[in-house]
Scaffold this active site. Structure first.
Site, PDB file in Angstrom:
ATOM      1  N   SER A  46       9.941   3.288   2.936  1.00  0.00           N
ATOM      2  CA  SER A  46      10.030   2.512   1.627  1.00  0.00           C
ATOM      3  C   SER A  46       9.250   2.338   0.677  1.00  0.00           C
ATOM      4  O   SER A  46       8.673   1.637   1.054  1.00  0.00           O
ATOM      5  CB  SER A  46      10.544   0.908   2.980  1.00  0.00           C
ATOM      6  OG  SER A  46      11.293   0.201   2.210  1.00  0.00           O
ATOM      7  N   GLU A  47      10.235   2.300  -0.936  1.00  0.00           N
ATOM      8  CA  GLU A  47       9.365   2.075  -1.689  1.00  0.00           C
ATOM      9  C   GLU A  47       8.428   0.713  -2.277  1.00  0.00           C
ATOM     10  O   GLU A  47       7.222   0.473  -3.013  1.00  0.00           O
ATOM     11  CB  GLU A  47      10.142   2.742  -3.072  1.00  0.00           C
ATOM     12  CG  GLU A  47      11.311   1.604  -3.167  1.00  0.00           C
ATOM     13  CD  GLU A  47      12.857   2.529  -2.905  1.00  0.00           C
ATOM     14  OE1 GLU A  47      12.228   3.214  -2.090  1.00  0.00           O
ATOM     15  OE2 GLU A  47      12.946   2.418  -3.184  1.00  0.00           O
ATOM     16  N   ASN A  48       9.269  -0.767  -0.990  1.00  0.00           N
ATOM     17  CA  ASN A  48       8.578  -1.722  -1.627  1.00  0.00           C
ATOM     18  C   ASN A  48       6.644  -1.922  -0.894  1.00  0.00           C
ATOM     19  O   ASN A  48       6.232  -2.563  -1.005  1.00  0.00           O
ATOM     20  CB  ASN A  48       8.834  -3.019  -1.094  1.00  0.00           C
ATOM     21  CG  ASN A  48      10.042  -2.375   0.475  1.00  0.00           C
ATOM     22  OD1 ASN A  48       9.965  -1.439   0.949  1.00  0.00           O
ATOM     23  ND2 ASN A  48      10.129  -3.482   1.428  1.00  0.00           N
ATOM     24  N   SER A  88       2.663   2.902  -3.331  1.00  0.00           N
ATOM     25  CA  SER A  88       4.119   3.661  -2.457  1.00  0.00           C
ATOM     26  C   SER A  88       4.139   4.512  -3.447  1.00  0.00           C
ATOM     27  O   SER A  88       5.309   5.161  -2.874  1.00  0.00           O
ATOM     28  CB  SER A  88       5.052   2.375  -2.585  1.00  0.00           C
ATOM     29  OG  SER A  88       6.157   2.403  -1.668  1.00  0.00           O
TER      30      SER A  88
END
Lengths: 218, 229
Positions: A46-48, A88
């Site tokens: 998840s890019e967060n 990330s």
């Protein structure tokens, strides 16, 4: 018959391989997580800032400090890790993510994708989509073949602002699996019961048909 | 040197009209709630805010937006804010949308003293307008510049008197980079402990990046999309 959203997700899940690190976008792509084959180890990013997205939490157990890139509450798997958003995107930009699945408003026969902006209407922003499409090793678009008005989303040229150019490799729609090749959209598989003619009619861009087209195995 | 301030009101001393601020958080996760509230109450305006998102209509950065305190937003995704959309479409608010990874890296670069760098994200899109394009390894890249701020506001789970910070789960997000990119960085924490009580192995943001720190109160930690099994 055309596939529903879950059917599209189920077909995309067949692209997964053991050991894959995968980024799933919002919408249909998120559903792919429900169809990871038993015994296969696939790690969702998840890019967060989370590697190892687990299932949604049980009722009453949602943690406001634990969300996915769609800002939904999630859990973390055993073996997960948390990090800042720069690291990330180092995973994404650095080519460490094996597969990216995302939705689209339009895809062109050259592999361009438009997914983030409808001029004058919708202002949402691109989020991580531009970074993902520019850097992922393999990009699959999950979308319906036509929009709500029945117009094709698989076009000669995108009409909406682009998210990325010449980056899409494969498209899985409710009607078909298609690859982007030099000629255009190469038809790979048909949804069960859907004819080549129906797919042709729903595709505005050049549809390249080579031999018999098998049905999807789902 | 004492970095500890009493509360958010004391922490924001020096913030004035027209300044550039960074605000940590992703959606409503890990946002500096106390500082945002103090900024809203201060009435300081014409702010340039760098934040991945713009909060929601009645919480987070959305409150500053509602009260017209913002001149410009630099963000990547602003989908859940109707007032933002209205001000943007009407031209009242200047908006610069960045790919999320580019935004994160611009902030990281700002804190790390790297004035510019090349990334592939946005090549061939409207994001590329006016930017230098260069090919590396057969792939086209855009020149992106670093971001810094007059003040950076971050939120952590734990902090010590020296300014060392530890984040919780995905509440790290933009906070860690922003801490390094503020001329003055203000950290609000849920638990503030004496120097030496945090394990040095677990520190995410070293205290060198933090100039002011305080223990926040009354955290609401609102959830945008509570999703359960």
């Amino acid at each position: 018959m055309a596939l529903d959203k879950n059917g599209i997700a189920q077909r995309i899940a067949q692209e997964l391989k053991d050991g894959y690190y995968v980024n799933l976008g919002i919408g249909i792509p998120t559903l792919v997580a429900n169809y990871i084959p038993d015994g296969m180890e696939v790690t969702l990013q998840s890019e967060n800032g989370l590697l190892g997205i687990g299932p949604f939490p049980e009722k009453g157990k949602a943690d406001p400090d634990l969300i996915n890139a769609g800002k939904q509450t999630v859990t973390a798997t055993s073996g997960a890790s948390f990090f800042d958003s720069a690291l990330s995107f180092a995973m994404i930009r650095g080519g460490h993510i094996d597969l990216t699945v995302l939705g689209a408003f339009e895809v062109s026969e050259k592999g361009d994708i438009a997914s983030w902006k409808i001029p004058g209407k919708l202002v949402k922003g691109m989020g991580g989509a531009m970074d993902l499409v520019a850097s992922a090793k393999n990009i699959i678009v999950a979308t319906t073949h036509t929009n709500r008005k029945g117009e094709s989303k698989l076009l000669r040229k995108c009409t909406l602002p682009l998210t990325g150019v010449a980056c899409v490799k494969r498209i899985v729609t409710d009607l078909a699996v298609l690859d982007i090749v030099e000629e255009g959209f190469k038809l790979i598989e048909r949804a069960p019961g859907v004819t080549v003619e129906e797919i042709k009619n729903a595709t505005e861009g050049f549809l390249f048909i080579d031999g018999d087209i098998p049905e999807m195995n789902i | 040197m004492n970095k500890i301030v009493k509360n958010a009101e004391e922490a924001i001393i020096g913030v004035s009209n027209g300044m550039t601020l960074m605000l940590g958080g992703f959606g409503l996760c890990g946002i500096p709630e106390n500082s945002l509230k103090a900024l809203a109450e201060s009435g300081i305006k014409d702010l340039v805010c760098i934040s991945n998102n713009a909060g929601i209509d009645d919480f987070g950065l959305g409150v500053l937006l509602r009260d017209r305190q913002l001149k410009k937003m630099i963000a990547s995704y602003v989908g859940e804010n109707k007032e933002f959309e209205r001000q943007f479409l009407s031209g009242e608010l200047e908006v610069e949308l960045n790919p999320q990874g580019t935004l994160a890296e611009r902030i990281r670069a700002g804190g790390a003293g790297i004035p510019a760098f090349f990334v592939p994200a946005g090549y061939g899109t409207e994001v590329a307008q006016g930017k230098e394009v260069r090919e590396f390894n057969g792939k086209m890249h855009l020149l992106e510049t670093a971001l810094t701020a007059d003040f950076a506001f971050v939120k952590a789970k734990y902090g010590d008197y020296s300014g060392n910070l530890i984040y919780n789960n995905t509440a790290n997000n933009f906070n860690n980079m922003m801490a390094s990119a503020g001329k003055i960085t203000i950290a609000e924490v849920e638990e503030l402990v004496p120097t030496g009580e945090l394990d040095p192995n677990q520190i995410h943001t070293p205290g060198i990046f933090v100039q002011r720190i305080f223990k926040g109160t009354g955290y609401e930690k609102r959830i945008e999309f509570e999703t359960v099994r």
